[in-house]
Design a protein around this motif. Structure first.
Motif, short mmCIF file in Angstrom:
data_model
loop_
_atom_site.label_atom_id
_atom_site.label_comp_id
_atom_site.label_asym_id
_atom_site.label_seq_id
_atom_site.Cartn_x
_atom_site.Cartn_y
_atom_site.Cartn_z
N THR A 102 0.84 -1.20 0.00
CA THR A 102 0.00 0.00 0.00
C THR A 102 0.87 1.25 0.00
OG1 THR A 102 -0.10 0.21 2.41
CG2 THR A 102 -1.74 -1.25 1.34
N GLU A 151 -6.09 10.95 1.15
CA GLU A 151 -7.53 10.75 1.34
C GLU A 151 -8.30 10.74 0.04
OE1 GLU A 151 -8.55 9.74 4.17
OE2 GLU A 151 -6.53 10.05 4.96
N PRO A 154 -8.40 5.85 -3.88
CA PRO A 154 -9.56 4.94 -3.77
C PRO A 154 -9.77 4.35 -2.39
CG PRO A 154 -8.38 4.53 -5.81
CD PRO A 154 -7.56 5.52 -5.04
N LYS A 155 -8.70 3.92 -1.74
CA LYS A 155 -8.81 3.36 -0.39
C LYS A 155 -7.95 4.14 0.60
CE LYS A 155 -9.80 -1.36 -1.98
NZ LYS A 155 -9.36 -2.78 -1.95
N GLY A 156 -7.75 5.40 0.32
CA GLY A 156 -6.95 6.23 1.19
C GLY A 156 -5.53 5.70 1.27
N ARG A 158 -4.48 3.08 2.43
CA ARG A 158 -4.43 1.63 2.25
C ARG A 158 -4.55 1.22 0.78
NH1 ARG A 158 -8.53 -0.74 3.97
NH2 ARG A 158 -9.86 1.05 4.41
N THR A 159 -4.52 2.18 -0.12
CA THR A 159 -4.57 1.88 -1.55
C THR A 159 -3.28 1.19 -2.00
OG1 THR A 159 -5.93 3.85 -1.94
CG2 THR A 159 -4.85 2.87 -3.86
N ASP A 163 -3.18 -0.09 -7.83
CA ASP A 163 -4.45 0.58 -8.07
C ASP A 163 -4.30 2.09 -8.28
OD1 ASP A 163 -5.88 -1.82 -7.79
OD2 ASP A 163 -5.93 -1.61 -5.61
#
Length: 258
Positions: A102, A151, A154-156, A158-159, A163
């Motif tokens: 990530t 932020e 896509p997953k903050g 944790r992207t 991706d």
């Protein structure tokens, strides 16, 4: 906590610089005149040794002929000292990101390495809480300078890297490089496969880094329209020959094995 001062950029000067690989010249006859805090666009056809020049001017490859000085450091004799004050971003085979990790994991890992191996001795004497706060401050500052809003991903934080969009990944690589607080930053393929709007945004980002004091060398297919950018070509005469392309590829391969 004392606010660290902005890094001072390094002047870059080269005369007749060339690098020869096992099968020919990667680049030859390159001249550079860049003041501290300059934006230098390294242009030339694919295979003409642009990346090799970038690595040579940041102390990662040894020139075969010519002279070069970065700041007060002479190349190749003081290449090790130059590596300590320069950083690279988006160089294939050298700075590759791990697709499965990530964004947050990359940042934590690089900050830990920087704290352990790149910090002054006095930084190692800080308490755990102070070191953690310093790392957070450094990460936040690097992300802001690179224009990467975690932020908005896509997953903050944790992207996963796989991706990320092309420009997001580039901004992450620049942010990671900035954690070392370099005085010279080298960015490879800065405009590769970018739409016009994204290309302009990247050049605007790199220009903002020079405004903060860092000297930036950026390999590109096409130099930016900005009059403030200095253009250096690895192929000043004619097209790239097969031998030169092979020479550049061989030189990069040798770097990968180093």
């Amino acid at each position: 906590m004392e606010e660290p001062s902005a890094p001072a950029g390094l002047a870059v000067t080269a005369r007749g610089l060339g690098l020869k690989g096992p099968r020919g010249w990667a680049f030859r006859g390159v001249d550079v005149d860049a003041e501290p805090g300059a934006l230098v666009a390294v242009t030339g056809p694919s295979g003409s040794g642009r990346t090799c020049l970038l690595l040579a001017l940041t102390g990662r490859m040894k020139p075969t002929e010519g002279t070069a000085e970065v700041g007060e450091l002479r190349l190749p004799r003081q290449a090790a000292e130059l590596r300590r004050v320069s950083a690279l971003a988006h160089v294939p085979g050298v700075t590759d990101l791990e697709p499965a990790l990530t964004v947050a994991e990359h940042l934590r890992e690089r900050a830990l390495l920087q704290r352990r191996f790149g910090s002054p001795v006095r930084g190692l004497l800080r308490g755990r809480a102070e070191r953690a706060a310093a790392s957070r401050e450094l990460i936040d500052g690097s992300l802001t300078a690179a224009g990467l809003d975690l932020e908005a991903l896509p997953k903050g934080p944790r992207t996963a890297v796989r991706d990320l969009e092309r420009t997001e990944a580039l901004r992450l690589e620049i942010a990671l490089a900035l954690l070392a607080r370099p005085r010279l930053l080298g960015v490879d393929d800065a405009d590769l496969k970018l739409a016009d709007g994204d290309r302009e945004a990247v050049w605007s980002l790199l220009a903002s880094l020079t405004a903060s004091g860092i000297t930036v060398l950026a390999v590109c297919g096409e130099a930016p329209a900005s009059a403030s950018a200095i253009t250096v070509s690895t192929r000043p005469h004619g097209e790239t020959s097969d031998d030169e392309a092979k020479g550049a590829a061989d030189a990069l391969a040798e770097t990968g094995r180093a």
